[in-house]
Design a protein around this motif. Structure first.
Motif, PDB file in Angstrom:
ATOM      1  N   LEU A 151      40.813 -34.392   7.044  1.00 48.27           N
ATOM      2  CA  LEU A 151      39.953 -35.334   7.730  1.00 48.27           C
ATOM      3  C   LEU A 151      40.684 -35.196   9.265  1.00 48.27           C
ATOM      4  CD1 LEU A 151      37.734 -37.248   6.850  1.00 48.27           C
ATOM      5  CD2 LEU A 151      39.586 -39.058   6.670  1.00 48.27           C
ATOM      6  N   ASN A 152      41.974 -35.216   9.341  1.00 48.61           N
ATOM      7  CA  ASN A 152      42.530 -35.526  10.257  1.00 48.61           C
ATOM      8  C   ASN A 152      43.011 -34.082  11.165  1.00 48.61           C
ATOM      9  OD1 ASN A 152      42.364 -38.182  10.349  1.00 48.61           O
ATOM     10  ND2 ASN A 152      44.330 -38.594   9.487  1.00 48.61           N
ATOM     11  N   ARG A 153      43.026 -32.961  10.489  1.00 50.56           N
ATOM     12  CA  ARG A 153      43.700 -32.027  10.809  1.00 50.56           C
ATOM     13  C   ARG A 153      43.033 -31.534  12.218  1.00 50.56           C
ATOM     14  NH1 ARG A 153      46.795 -27.341   9.236  1.00 50.56           N
ATOM     15  NH2 ARG A 153      47.626 -28.761   7.815  1.00 50.56           N
ATOM     16  N   VAL A 184      55.972 -41.973  10.546  1.00 57.27           N
ATOM     17  CA  VAL A 184      56.178 -42.501   9.211  1.00 57.27           C
ATOM     18  C   VAL A 184      54.926 -42.461   8.638  1.00 57.27           C
ATOM     19  CG1 VAL A 184      58.286 -44.017   9.939  1.00 57.27           C
ATOM     20  CG2 VAL A 184      55.960 -44.725  10.416  1.00 57.27           C
ATOM     21  N   GLY A 185      54.746 -42.038   7.057  1.00 56.12           N
ATOM     22  CA  GLY A 185      53.457 -42.077   6.549  1.00 56.12           C
ATOM     23  C   GLY A 185      52.878 -40.728   7.193  1.00 56.12           C
ATOM     24  N   CYS A 186      53.839 -39.488   7.271  1.00 57.33           N
ATOM     25  CA  CYS A 186      53.081 -38.187   7.858  1.00 57.33           C
ATOM     26  C   CYS A 186      52.083 -37.573   7.140  1.00 57.33           C
ATOM     27  CB  CYS A 186      54.296 -37.564   8.327  1.00 57.33           C
ATOM     28  SG  CYS A 186      55.078 -36.753   6.861  1.00 57.33           S
ATOM     29  N   TYR A 207      58.174 -38.416   7.371  1.00 52.53           N
ATOM     30  CA  TYR A 207      58.531 -39.300   6.239  1.00 52.53           C
ATOM     31  C   TYR A 207      57.441 -39.317   5.327  1.00 52.53           C
ATOM     32  CZ  TYR A 207      63.265 -39.650   8.802  1.00 52.53           C
ATOM     33  OH  TYR A 207      63.989 -39.656   9.310  1.00 52.53           O
ATOM     34  N   ASP A 208      57.288 -39.257   4.278  1.00 53.94           N
ATOM     35  CA  ASP A 208      56.109 -39.786   3.400  1.00 53.94           C
ATOM     36  C   ASP A 208      56.657 -39.961   1.835  1.00 53.94           C
ATOM     37  OD1 ASP A 208      52.925 -39.720   4.089  1.00 53.94           O
ATOM     38  OD2 ASP A 208      53.454 -39.571   1.892  1.00 53.94           O
ATOM     39  N   ILE A 209      56.106 -40.980   1.254  1.00 54.36           N
ATOM     40  CA  ILE A 209      56.517 -41.179  -0.003  1.00 54.36           C
ATOM     41  C   ILE A 209      55.742 -40.122  -1.093  1.00 54.36           C
ATOM     42  CG2 ILE A 209      54.367 -42.795  -0.786  1.00 54.36           C
ATOM     43  CD1 ILE A 209      56.808 -44.717  -1.615  1.00 54.36           C
ATOM     44  N   ALA A 234      60.437 -40.304   1.332  1.00 54.93           N
ATOM     45  CA  ALA A 234      60.943 -41.320   1.646  1.00 54.93           C
ATOM     46  C   ALA A 234      60.105 -42.519   1.517  1.00 54.93           C
ATOM     47  CB  ALA A 234      61.660 -41.364   3.112  1.00 54.93           C
ATOM     48  N   ASP A 235      60.565 -43.608   1.209  1.00 59.75           N
ATOM     49  CA  ASP A 235      59.960 -44.965   1.352  1.00 59.75           C
ATOM     50  C   ASP A 235      60.001 -45.542   2.634  1.00 59.75           C
ATOM     51  OD1 ASP A 235      58.742 -47.353   1.064  1.00 59.75           O
ATOM     52  OD2 ASP A 235      59.491 -47.960  -0.774  1.00 59.75           O
ATOM     53  N   VAL A 236      59.143 -45.533   3.676  1.00 52.71           N
ATOM     54  CA  VAL A 236      59.380 -45.975   5.044  1.00 52.71           C
ATOM     55  C   VAL A 236      59.441 -47.549   5.071  1.00 52.71           C
ATOM     56  CG1 VAL A 236      58.361 -43.895   5.963  1.00 52.71           C
ATOM     57  CG2 VAL A 236      56.923 -45.851   5.612  1.00 52.71           C
ATOM     58  N   ALA A 237      59.422 -48.318   3.914  1.00 52.64           N
ATOM     59  CA  ALA A 237      59.640 -49.903   4.035  1.00 52.64           C
ATOM     60  C   ALA A 237      61.194 -49.842   4.064  1.00 52.64           C
ATOM     61  CB  ALA A 237      59.218 -50.568   2.673  1.00 52.64           C
ATOM     62  N   ALA A 250      53.034 -43.394  13.834  1.00 54.69           N
ATOM     63  CA  ALA A 250      52.503 -44.050  12.731  1.00 54.69           C
ATOM     64  C   ALA A 250      50.809 -43.505  12.862  1.00 54.69           C
ATOM     65  CB  ALA A 250      52.860 -45.417  12.315  1.00 54.69           C
ATOM     66  N   ILE A 251      50.609 -42.746  12.049  1.00 51.94           N
ATOM     67  CA  ILE A 251      48.971 -42.388  12.472  1.00 51.94           C
ATOM     68  C   ILE A 251      48.223 -42.547  10.963  1.00 51.94           C
ATOM     69  CG2 ILE A 251      47.526 -40.475  12.848  1.00 51.94           C
ATOM     70  CD1 ILE A 251      49.996 -38.980  14.299  1.00 51.94           C
ATOM     71  N   ASP A 252      47.704 -43.728  11.064  1.00 56.42           N
ATOM     72  CA  ASP A 252      46.801 -44.218   9.992  1.00 56.42           C
ATOM     73  C   ASP A 252      47.549 -44.540   8.724  1.00 56.42           C
ATOM     74  OD1 ASP A 252      44.053 -44.373  10.554  1.00 56.42           O
ATOM     75  OD2 ASP A 252      43.669 -42.252   9.968  1.00 56.42           O
ATOM     76  N   ASP A 256      47.932 -49.751   4.970  1.00 52.96           N
ATOM     77  CA  ASP A 256      47.898 -49.613   3.566  1.00 52.96           C
ATOM     78  C   ASP A 256      49.272 -49.457   2.832  1.00 52.96           C
ATOM     79  OD1 ASP A 256      48.764 -46.993   4.232  1.00 52.96           O
ATOM     80  OD2 ASP A 256      47.069 -45.874   3.296  1.00 52.96           O
ATOM     81  N   GLN A 257      50.464 -49.781   3.979  1.00 53.97           N
ATOM     82  CA  GLN A 257      51.613 -49.982   3.264  1.00 53.97           C
ATOM     83  C   GLN A 257      51.663 -51.317   2.393  1.00 53.97           C
ATOM     84  OE1 GLN A 257      54.492 -48.172   3.851  1.00 53.97           O
ATOM     85  NE2 GLN A 257      53.129 -46.585   4.568  1.00 53.97           N
ATOM     86  N   ALA A 258      52.443 -51.326   1.324  1.00 51.78           N
ATOM     87  CA  ALA A 258      52.786 -52.388   0.541  1.00 51.78           C
ATOM     88  C   ALA A 258      53.788 -53.485   1.173  1.00 51.78           C
ATOM     89  CB  ALA A 258      53.673 -52.134  -0.672  1.00 51.78           C
TER      90      ALA A 258
HETATM   91  C1  LIG Z   1      46.151 -42.647   5.248  1.00 54.18           C
HETATM   92  S1  LIG Z   1      47.559 -41.373   4.962  1.00 54.18           S
HETATM   93  C2  LIG Z   1      47.872 -40.685   6.527  1.00 54.18           C
HETATM   94  C3  LIG Z   1      48.521 -39.662   6.499  1.00 54.18           C
HETATM   95  C4  LIG Z   1      48.875 -39.084   7.931  1.00 54.18           C
HETATM   96  N1  LIG Z   1      49.544 -39.677   8.747  1.00 54.18           N
HETATM   97  C5  LIG Z   1      47.486 -38.537   8.490  1.00 54.18           C
HETATM   98  O1  LIG Z   1      47.003 -39.328   9.482  1.00 54.18           O
HETATM   99  O2  LIG Z   1      46.774 -37.702   7.978  1.00 54.18           O
HETATM  100  C6  LIG Z   1      48.745 -42.655   4.417  1.00 54.18           C
HETATM  101  C7  LIG Z   1      50.172 -42.068   4.189  1.00 54.18           C
HETATM  102  O3  LIG Z   1      50.960 -42.913   4.092  1.00 54.18           O
HETATM  103  C8  LIG Z   1      51.793 -42.570   3.136  1.00 54.18           C
HETATM  104  N2  LIG Z   1      52.639 -43.568   2.449  1.00 54.18           N
HETATM  105  C9  LIG Z   1      52.034 -44.985   2.037  1.00 54.18           C
HETATM  106  N3  LIG Z   1      52.899 -45.621   1.477  1.00 54.18           N
HETATM  107  C10 LIG Z   1      54.017 -45.186   2.045  1.00 54.18           C
HETATM  108  C11 LIG Z   1      55.730 -45.581   2.089  1.00 54.18           C
HETATM  109  N4  LIG Z   1      56.045 -46.775   1.638  1.00 54.18           N
HETATM  110  N5  LIG Z   1      56.346 -44.836   2.451  1.00 54.18           N
HETATM  111  C12 LIG Z   1      56.313 -43.637   3.085  1.00 54.18           C
HETATM  112  N6  LIG Z   1      54.947 -43.191   2.932  1.00 54.18           N
HETATM  113  C13 LIG Z   1      54.046 -43.899   2.453  1.00 54.18           C
HETATM  114  C14 LIG Z   1      51.046 -41.915   1.844  1.00 54.18           C
HETATM  115  O4  LIG Z   1      51.461 -41.301   1.027  1.00 54.18           O
HETATM  116  C15 LIG Z   1      49.901 -41.232   2.964  1.00 54.18           C
HETATM  117  O5  LIG Z   1      50.208 -40.011   3.157  1.00 54.18           O
END
Ligand SMILES: C[S@@+](CC[C@H](N)C(=O)[O-])C[C@H]1O[C@@H](n2cnc3c(N)ncnc32)[C@H](O)[C@@H]1O
Length: 364
Positions: A151-153, A184-186, A207-209, A234-237, A250-252, A256-258
């Motif tokens: 979607l994003n590439r 973050v959330g890469c 960083y991504d979980i 990594a958990d970016v929280a 932080a791209i998208d 959706d983070q907890a």
């Molecule tokens: C909607 S995707 C976007 C991915 C990327 N930035 C992009 O634009 O394609 C959200 C990303 O956040 C990651 N994510 C969700 N919660 C996370 C957390 N607590 N720590 C790190 N990454 C997390 C997911 O694994 C996912 O890869």
């Protein structure tokens, strides 16, 4: 006017019109699966070679004629392709090919895969409607990683360096001079691979979980021969990078983070005073009434219900949802300690808004 049992009389025209609208919604859902098939099998690309009979198109794409002919019936009646009964040939108009093929950001075909992916967990979503909680990210893995990547590439290839960075004053110069940067959330890390190639004096960490996403990111960076970019699961929280950062993206990846508030605070604290945070997120209002009439809003709320909100609620999270909107985003950025926030509609990406802000020199 009322009927004998006092129920309000129905306007039959409106009933018929709504039924047609509803059937259009269902048809769009079914056609989205076929667009996904057309993309996966290379049928749209094969069609760009010129008008063809079903047999010719099937041969071009190396597929079964019977399936291709039925698929073409749907494409023609849905006005995606045209049909000339005189020659029995089907064609993809160039304007439609522009939206369904190619390496550019205008190719929307990869987006179709999101619909079947989100439809996969309906039982779990139904359960969450009844009992609360949610469907976790892991239930969408590993396919979600690949769909997001696709979607994003292309948009990132075309827009990130040349159209998005220049919106933030001084950012390109800072990256050119040499900056410490995180994403973050890469996901699969493509944004950082592009940035690392474009700005060799800077160093980048993603960083991504999701381990599958980080594995793909690491492989892509290695294949590109880049030594100034690394990726970590990594958990970016709990975002506490070893060195202070000049820029964070932080791209998208916030809505959706907890615990999005912890992520934003962590990003703020990780930045040097004056450091820049660039957040790309959905372009929506926090007020439903302001989203009425926004042609993208039904998509944003739908993907949110089926993915973005539920993956957060699955972990007792904030459940912001994809339509958390600009007003709430600004409040949360302020709460995290950031300074003035400037937003820009993301060029080439009508669904997104680019937020740019700084950690103030004297931080809270
Ligand atoms: C909607 S995707 C976007 C991915 C990327 N930035 C992009 O634009 O394609 C959200 C990303 O956040 C990651 N994510 C969700 N919660 C996370 C957390 N607590 N720590 C790190 N990454 C997390 C997911 O694994 C996912 O890869």
């Amino acid at each position: 006017m009322t009927t004998t049992d006092d129920a309000p009389a129905l306007d039959r025209k409106k009933v018929r019109a709504f039924a047609r609208h509803l059937f259009g919604v269902y048809t769009g859902g079914a056609l989205t699966f076929l667009i996904d098939i057309g993309h996966r099998t290379g049928l749209f690309t094969a069609a760009t070679a010129g008008a063809a009979t079903a047999t010719e198109l099937a041969d071009r794409a190396g597929l079964q004629e019977r399936y291709v002919r039925e698929w073409l019936g749907a494409m023609v009646t849905a006005e995606i392709m045209t049909y000339d009964p005189a020659t029995s040939r089907y064609a993809l108009p160039p304007e439609h090919a522009a939206a369904l093929t190619g390496d550019g950001s205008k190719n929307m075909a990869p987006m179709a895969a999101m619909v079947p992916l989100l439809g996969r967990n309906l039982d779990g979503i139904e359960q969450a409607f009844r009992t609360g909680g949610g469907v976790p990210y892991s239930a969408f893995s590993p396919d979600f990683t690949g769909v997001m990547d696709q979607l994003n590439r292309r948009p990132l290839d075309e827009l990130l360096v040349d159209a998005w960075l220049p919106l933030v004053p001084g950012l390109t110069d800072r990256l050119t001079a040499g900056a410490r940067v995180a994403d973050v959330g890469c996901g699969t890390g493509h944004a950082l691979v592009l940035l690392a190639a474009a700005f060799p004096a800077s160093t980048f960490t993603g960083y991504d979980i999701a381990p599958d996403a980080i594995a793909r990111a690491t492989a892509e960076a290695a294949a590109a021969g880049l030594t100034n970019v690394a990726f970590e699961v990594a958990d970016v929280a709990a975002f506490r990078p070893a060195v202070p950062l000049d820029v964070v993206f932080a791209i998208d990846a916030v809505h959706d983070q907890a615990d999005p508030a912890a992520v934003l605070r962590g990003v703020h604290d990780a930045l040097v005073p004056g450091g820049t945070f660039v957040m790309v997120d959905m372009a929506a209002s926090s007020d439903l009434a302001e989203n009425v009439g926004n042609p993208f809003a039904p998509w944003i709320y739908a993907i949110s219900t089926l993915h973005c909100m539920t993956v957060s609620l699955a972990h007792d999270g904030a459940g912001l949802g994809a339509a958390w909107g600009e007003q709430l985003a600004r409040t949360m950025l302020d709460d995290a300690g950031f300074g003035e926030v400037v937003t820009h509609p993301a060029p080439g990406q009508a669904l997104n808004l680019i937020y740019a802000t700084q950690r103030p020199s004297s931080s809270r």
